[in-house]
Design an enzyme around this catalytic site. Structure first.
Site, PDB file in Angstrom:
ATOM      1  N   CYS A 157       5.320  34.440 115.044  1.00 19.56           N
ATOM      2  CA  CYS A 157       5.967  35.085 116.180  1.00 19.56           C
ATOM      3  C   CYS A 157       5.077  36.247 116.596  1.00 19.56           C
ATOM      4  O   CYS A 157       3.868  36.207 116.415  1.00 19.56           O
ATOM      5  CB  CYS A 157       7.386  35.528 115.832  1.00 19.56           C
ATOM      6  N   HIS A 207      23.418  47.326 110.113  1.00 22.44           N
ATOM      7  CA  HIS A 207      22.955  45.947 110.312  1.00 22.44           C
ATOM      8  C   HIS A 207      23.621  45.081 109.248  1.00 22.44           C
ATOM      9  O   HIS A 207      23.300  45.160 108.064  1.00 22.44           O
ATOM     10  CB  HIS A 207      21.429  45.889 110.186  1.00 22.44           C
TER      11      HIS A 207
END
Length: 675
Positions: A29, A597
């Site tokens: 990525c 998170h």
């Protein structure tokens, strides 16, 4: 030449993950190498993280492993896949986007054939986006010069220099059929050069020369009375062959490759593997070049010509309906190349009537298309999506200045199916305005751009119609977005990951601030849920464990935990809440920015198992329920349930001190902060 250091680094990374034999596939990525391994347990993480340039190693669910290398990821990836020992490793040539596209293909929507059709179109054109944008900007440049009266680019007697400029952009649009055939064949997993060769045969000087009656006495040419175009038929081995100019035609290669794929794969089953390299391409060409020349090519041209004749009849008998239908048809004609015959009809109208009635309604479609692109550009600026921002900027410039819709269509709209319904509303709006108020004409052939608005009559009506089409499409895209919830969550997580990895790269080796000995905490962070408090160093994610997203702690829910409430660790304003509901960002009145998170890589669940009771912008208090998480569902999906609580702007504060590890319950203090 690649430096020894770079090659050594690539070899060290491969060796640390278990060697080439342990690698099933490799993608990347923006900042990470993504390995799919046979056995992730053999990875030497300590050695891997000592390789120069490697900022972290991140185990994933199953046998997946990620290696964080920051902005150098492309060069490291290229060096790894080019290692002799990595030759033949599966999927090594694929990008991360390719792998995600393959995954999406396995989970199609309710209308699978429609998804497959749009993917076929998109993947046939997407690799051409760069040259399409380049050619379109050359057209935009020439349109500016034409509008300023510097040179008439429609004149047949232009100086040689400007004819050469024409060749610069026509090279892309004329040979587009060959390029599309190559990509379409690649999409259908057959030899792309065979597809390009079949289409190229119909564009050679030899094939084109068959239409010259002065050279071939058996060639007969006729003129289409409606479109004003010539059609020639040659005698080839006693068979009539309709001859056409296939420059710019994309409908023909798309059909041809679909048929070629069937023939090619059948031939591969017929011939033994050791002779396939010679005989499969040979028989594919021997079969498909005649089939395309005699059947598929003329079929594509007949469809386009029939469409043009039908529209001419409609304009003469129902002009209001015509003004509405044209902008609604173009979004489907342009991707297939079926709009080209209408250009001939426009030119014939100008030559015979002195004006053309198609370009006005067509402008409504073009500006609706550009409006949708402007909406995408607005959202990409808002969401800091750099890649889409670049694509949309180039496509919008080519559209507004050059009147070219292909970069918008092939680069954006065909990739995101939510755009089309919103764009069609803009098309309908512009067409209605033109149709109700009597239509719009022009006496010249022009690309429908901002620069050519003055050539339409009445100019005010045309300007209002295209502005309305642009505005409606843009507003609808901005308000309802062009991405699905899953696509937005995926993009948001990718940006968060890339930003964090780059922050890790930039801050590598920089020590975290140490509070003065006499500094007393003036703020505390509370546990968002019950579990075991662990230091960030033990968290299985390089971004968090390296403190690239600030100092803090992790909370591991108990093994028997099912559904848990997620509580606010501080009082402040909720500034971040993705659609996936897996993360919450809160900013306190003292400017402390806190991130909660829930789980690691849980954005991939696209909201499944997560709910929220708050919305972005809400004022929340410490201990307030923000939402819930189905911990069992997270585990079942194969993701780590560790919930992170970090102070994003740690380096801007005097001190951030995590509490010692151990059991915690909601309300317990887990981090002390000195603003």
């Amino acid at each position: 030449m690649t430096s020894a250091t770079t090659r050594d680094r690539a070899e060290e990374i491969v060796a640390a993950v278990g060697g080439p034999a342990n690698v099933l596939s490799l993608t990347h990525c923006a900042t990470r190498l993504r390995f799919e391994l046979k056995d992730a347990s053999v990875v030497d993480r300590a050695t891997l993280e000592k390789v120069p340039g490697v900022m972290g190693a991140v185990p994933q669910s199953g046998d997946r492993y990620q290696v964080v290398v920051g902005g150098a990821v492309q060069s490291v990836y290229t060096q790894i896949v080019n290692l002799p020992s990595m030759k033949g490793v599966g999927a090594a040539g694929q990008s991360d986007a390719d792998v995600k596209a393959a995954a999406r293909a396995k989970a199609r929507g309710k209308v699978a054939w429609l998804d497959a059709f749009f993917e076929y179109l998109s993947d046939s054109f997407r690799p051409l986006l760069g040259v399409l944008l380049g050619a379109s900007l050359i057209i935009a440049f020439t349109a500016v010069l034409d509008a300023l009266g510097v040179v008439d680019f429609r004149a047949a007697d232009k100086p040689a220099g400007w004819v050469f400029v024409d060749a610069m952009w026509r090279s892309v649009f004329y040979f587009l059929p060959i390029m599309v055939a190559y990509n379409a064949a690649k999409k259908l997993e057959i030899d792309p050069w065979v597809g390009a060769t079949v289409m190229g045969a119909l564009m050679t000087p030899n094939f084109i020369s068959l239409s010259d009656p002065t050279v071939f006495a058996d060639t007969v040419c006729t003129t289409n009375a409606t479109l004003g175009t010539d059609s020639c038929v040659a005698d080839v081995f006693g068979l009539p062959l309709q001859l056409n100019d296939y420059g710019g035609q994309v409908f023909v290669p798309l059909i041809m490759v679909a048929v070629l794929a069937v023939v090619y794969k059948m031939l591969k089953r017929v011939f033994p593997e050791n002779i396939q390299m010679v005989f499969v391409p040979f028989f594919s060409m021997v079969v498909m070049i005649p089939v395309t020349a005699f059947l598929i090519g003329p079929l594509g041209i007949w469809l386009g010509s029939g469409l043009g004749s039908g529209l001419a009849w409609l304009n003469g008998n129902a002009p209001i309906a015509f003004a509405i239908i044209i902008p609604l048809l173009y979004p489907f004609l342009v991707p297939l190349g079926l709009h080209w015959p209408l250009n001939a009809l426009m030119l014939m109208n100008i030559g015979t009537l002195g004006y053309d009635f198609i370009q006005g309604p067509m402008g409504a479609w073009n500006f609706a298309c550009f409006g949708a692109t402007a909406g995408v550009l607005f959202l990409s600026w808002r969401d800091k999506d750099v890649q889409m921002r670049q694509t949309a900027t180039g496509a919008l410039a080519a559209g507004l200045l050059g009147g070219i819709s292909e970069p918008s269509l092939y680069g954006i709209h065909l990739r995101y199916k939510r755009i089309y319904p919103r764009m069609l509303v803009g098309c309908l709006t512009g067409g209605l305005i033109i149709g109700i108020f009597g239509g719009v004409n022009t006496s010249i052939f022009a690309f429908t751009s901002l620069l050519t608005i003055p050539v339409f009559e009445p100019m005010a009506l045309y300007a209002i119609a295209v502005a309305a089409a642009f505005a409606v499409s843009m507003v609808l895209v901005v308000v309802s977005d062009y991405r699905t919830a899953e696509q937005k969550a995926e993009a948001a997580e990718a940006r968060l990951q890339a930003d964090a990895d780059r922050a890790l790269e930039a801050s590598a080796g920089a020590p975290a601030p140490t509070p003065p000995a006499d500094a007393a905490p003036t703020a505390t962070l509370l546990a968002p849920l019950a579990g075991t408090l662990v230091p960030l160093a033990e968290v299985k994610d390089a971004v968090f464990s390296s403190k690239a997203l600030g100092d803090g702690v992790g909370v591991v829910p108990a093994d028997d935990a099912a559904t848990l409430d997620v509580l606010a660790p501080v009082t402040g304003t909720l500034i971040t809440l993705p659609d996936s509901r897996h993360a919450y960002g809160i900013k306190t009145d003292d400017a402390v920015e806190v991130l909660v998170h829930v789980g690691i890589d849980t954005v991939n669940m696209a909201g499944d198992g997560f709910t929220s009771t708050v919305t972005k912008g809400d004022r929340v208090t410490a201990g307030q329920v923000l939402g819930t998480v189905d911990v069992a569902a997270v585990r079942a999906a194969g993701y780590d349930t560790t919930t992170l609580v970090t102070v994003i702007n740690t380096r801007a504060l005097t001190g951030v001190t995590p509490r010692p590890a151990g059991p915690v319950v909601p309300g317990d203090v887990v981090v002390d902060v000195v603003p």
